[in-house]
Scaffold this active site. Structure first.
Site, short mmCIF file in Angstrom:
data_model
loop_
_atom_site.label_atom_id
_atom_site.label_comp_id
_atom_site.label_asym_id
_atom_site.label_seq_id
_atom_site.Cartn_x
_atom_site.Cartn_y
_atom_site.Cartn_z
N ASP A 18 -4.63 0.26 4.76
CA ASP A 18 -3.32 0.89 4.04
C ASP A 18 -4.00 1.11 2.84
O ASP A 18 -4.88 0.31 2.46
CB ASP A 18 -1.99 0.55 4.20
N ASP A 20 -2.15 2.85 -0.24
CA ASP A 20 -1.15 2.67 -1.60
C ASP A 20 -0.50 1.44 -1.43
O ASP A 20 0.34 0.75 -0.36
CB ASP A 20 -0.35 3.59 -1.50
#
Length: 229
Positions: A18, A20
């Site tokens: 991922d 953010d």
């Protein structure tokens, strides 16, 4: 940090990240909204309210992705590619570069040294995240795909948004195109929104997790690490 060692090369696999609040210490989607506000490119009241509200909804696991994208992609449609490119260069320097986590780069390097395939999968759109993935040296990116027609963004989306279960759908499509599998795969994420994908991989890792993900990770014996130390 309990992650693969560079010497542990007997099992080459897929390392999925991922973006953010995982590799970055910020949410790049929300930061882009803040940047647009600073440039005077969007309504200073309505856009800020929407940007902050959507961030709260995401954190709570209640984001209406279609409603969010309608707002988030509108500035792309309203501005030329040249203007957007100039803004993004400033955005990278002012918002992204200071928030790339050194420990995240070390984690990426460790997987790279093992020969793993590196992939970022994010619910943030490719316009924002493409240059960030490039900066991190990761060639493979699954992101929300803003539609382009006649050399301009339309404000619409191509395909399935890579959000929650949509990350699984998009990853399955990506794997099918490569004739690859998730055998031995790692996935690093901070958010309970990514539980559908975390539950699929052999090595789920909670990275500075939100409270919901931390609770799930602890109950299931998943690795929990911090990249902010």
């Amino acid at each position: 940090m309990d992650i693969p060692n560079a010497e542990d090369t007997q099992v080459v696999s897929l390392a999925i990240f991922d973006l953010d609040n995982t590799l970055l210490s910020i949410d790049s989607d929300h930061a882009w909204g803040e940047f647009l506000l600073e440039q005077g490119a969007v309504d200073p009241v309505a856009y800020r309210e929407a940007n902050d509200r959507f961030k709260r909804d995401y954190d709570a696991g209640q984001l209406d992705m279609n409603a969010f994208l309608e707002v988030a992609l509108k500035p792309l449609a309203e501005n030329s590619m040249e203007q957007l490119a100039a803004w993004h260069q400033q955005f990278m320097a002012s918002k992204i570069e200071p928030n790339i986590l050194p420990s995240a780069e070390e984690l990426i390097a460790r997987h790279r040294s093992r020969g793993d395939t590196l992939l970022i999968i994010t619910a943030t759109n490719r316009f924002i995240t493409g240059p960030i993935a490039e900066r991190l040296g990761i060639d493979e990116l699954i992101a929300v795909e803003p539609e382009i027609d006649n050399g301009r963004y339309t404000g619409r989306v191509n395909g399935v948004p890579s959000f929650q279960q949509g990350k699984v759908t998009r990853l399955e499509q990506w794997l099918e195109n490569r004739d690859d599998s998730l055998e031995g795969a790692w996935f690093y994420s901070d958010s309970h929104n990514d539980l559908p994908l975390l539950e699929l991989v052999d090595h789920p890792v909670a990275v500075d997790p939100d409270s919901h993900l931390r609770q799930v990770a602890e109950s299931r014996g998943w690795k929990i690490i911090s990249l902010r130390d």
